[in-house]
Design a protein around this motif. Structure first.
Motif, PDB file in Angstrom:
ATOM      1  N   SER A 215      -4.839   7.575  45.110  1.00 56.66           N
ATOM      2  CA  SER A 215      -5.871   7.162  44.170  1.00 56.66           C
ATOM      3  C   SER A 215      -6.870   8.285  44.002  1.00 56.66           C
TER       4      SER A 215
ATOM      5  N   GLU B  75     -17.104   6.591  48.981  1.00 57.53           N
ATOM      6  CA  GLU B  75     -17.175   5.241  49.545  1.00 57.53           C
ATOM      7  C   GLU B  75     -17.723   4.231  48.542  1.00 57.53           C
ATOM      8  N   ARG B  76     -18.364   4.680  47.478  1.00 50.96           N
ATOM      9  CA  ARG B  76     -18.909   3.797  46.432  1.00 50.96           C
ATOM     10  C   ARG B  76     -17.883   3.449  45.355  1.00 50.96           C
ATOM     11  N   VAL B  77     -16.754   4.137  45.341  1.00 53.74           N
ATOM     12  CA  VAL B  77     -15.753   3.920  44.295  1.00 53.74           C
ATOM     13  C   VAL B  77     -15.004   2.615  44.552  1.00 53.74           C
ATOM     14  N   SER B  78     -15.085   1.704  43.576  1.00 51.51           N
ATOM     15  CA  SER B  78     -14.329   0.445  43.615  1.00 51.51           C
ATOM     16  C   SER B  78     -13.198   0.547  42.613  1.00 51.51           C
ATOM     17  N   ARG B  79     -12.142  -0.217  42.865  1.00 54.18           N
ATOM     18  CA  ARG B  79     -10.946  -0.095  42.022  1.00 54.18           C
ATOM     19  C   ARG B  79     -10.464  -1.453  41.536  1.00 54.18           C
ATOM     20  N   PHE B  80      -9.929  -1.444  40.318  1.00 57.96           N
ATOM     21  CA  PHE B  80      -9.265  -2.618  39.764  1.00 57.96           C
ATOM     22  C   PHE B  80      -7.866  -2.191  39.354  1.00 57.96           C
TER      23      PHE B  80
ATOM     24  N   THR C  68      -4.767   1.660  37.047  1.00 61.19           N
ATOM     25  CA  THR C  68      -5.878   1.421  37.956  1.00 61.19           C
ATOM     26  C   THR C  68      -7.127   2.011  37.334  1.00 61.19           C
TER      27      THR C  68
ATOM     28  N   SER D 145     -11.153   2.803  38.130  1.00 65.54           N
ATOM     29  CA  SER D 145     -12.144   2.923  39.196  1.00 65.54           C
ATOM     30  C   SER D 145     -13.529   2.953  38.578  1.00 65.54           C
TER      31      SER D 145
ATOM     32  N   CYS E 292     -18.059   2.851  39.728  1.00 61.78           N
ATOM     33  CA  CYS E 292     -19.061   2.957  40.788  1.00 61.78           C
ATOM     34  C   CYS E 292     -19.443   1.551  41.222  1.00 61.78           C
ATOM     35  N   GLY E 293     -19.343   1.278  42.505  1.00 59.77           N
ATOM     36  CA  GLY E 293     -19.683  -0.036  43.040  1.00 59.77           C
ATOM     37  C   GLY E 293     -21.179  -0.312  43.037  1.00 59.77           C
ATOM     38  N   ARG E 294     -21.994   0.705  42.827  1.00 62.02           N
ATOM     39  CA  ARG E 294     -23.442   0.512  42.800  1.00 62.02           C
ATOM     40  C   ARG E 294     -23.947   0.259  41.382  1.00 62.02           C
TER      41      ARG E 294
END
Length: 167
Positions: free
Chosen positions: A4, A72-77, A85, A87, A89-91
């Motif tokens: 990823s 560490e802030r990267v979220s994925r769908f 996929t 990606s 920012c989770g913030r």
């Protein structure tokens, strides 16, 4: 989907890089310039993921892409049916990377996340058959009186019917 964007190893950097980041600045990344290609994506999936008429992407070889901070802030769908996929920012929620199973060596990044040039101008349009009719299509714009910085599309003048004969 295998490797990823968040798990990339540091590749060998070229002499020139283009740096990008999310809105809050937590996730920072760079690609080696020039990017592989750039295009406008009119697909419904990209339109919904970004909340806009179309998205302009820059494609980079994975080996020429590096996350500099905030991994560490990267979220994925992951959309298993589509083999993609996305990606973000989770913030702050900024859409960051778009990856396709059929192109495992590429990472696609929204062009708007780069402050500098990427070495490629978008010359391609994908999924134009899915383009929405409400998107700006290049029609002439005029200043809106009383609102500095706002321009608008003037309505088309209606064709006047010639007067009907009186006899």
């Amino acid at each position: 989907m295998g490797k990823s964007a968040g798990g990339t190893k540091a590749g060998k950097a070229s002499a020139v890089q283009a740096m990008g980041q999310c809105v809050c600045g937590e996730v920072r990344f760079e690609i080696d310039v020039p990017a592989f290609w750039a295009w406008h994506d009119h697909s419904e999936a990209s339109r919904q993921a970004h909340g806009c008429a179309y998205v302009t992407y820059v494609g980079s070889w994975r080996s020429r892409f590096r996350i500099l901070g905030g991994a560490e802030r990267v979220s994925r769908f992951e959309d298993a049916a589509a083999g993609t996929t996305r990606s973000f920012c989770g913030r702050c929620g900024t859409p960051l990377f778009y990856e396709r199973r059929r192109s495992p060596h590429m990472v696609d990044i929204p062009r708007a996340l780069f402050a500098s040039r990427t070495g490629r101008e978008p010359r391609y349009h994908l999924a134009v058959e899915e383009a929405v009719d409400w998107a700006y299509g290049g029609r002439p714009l005029a200043p809106l009186k009383g609102y500095p910085g706002v321009v608008w599309e003037r309505p088309r003048a209606r064709k006047r019917r010639p007067p009907e004969p009186m006899f």
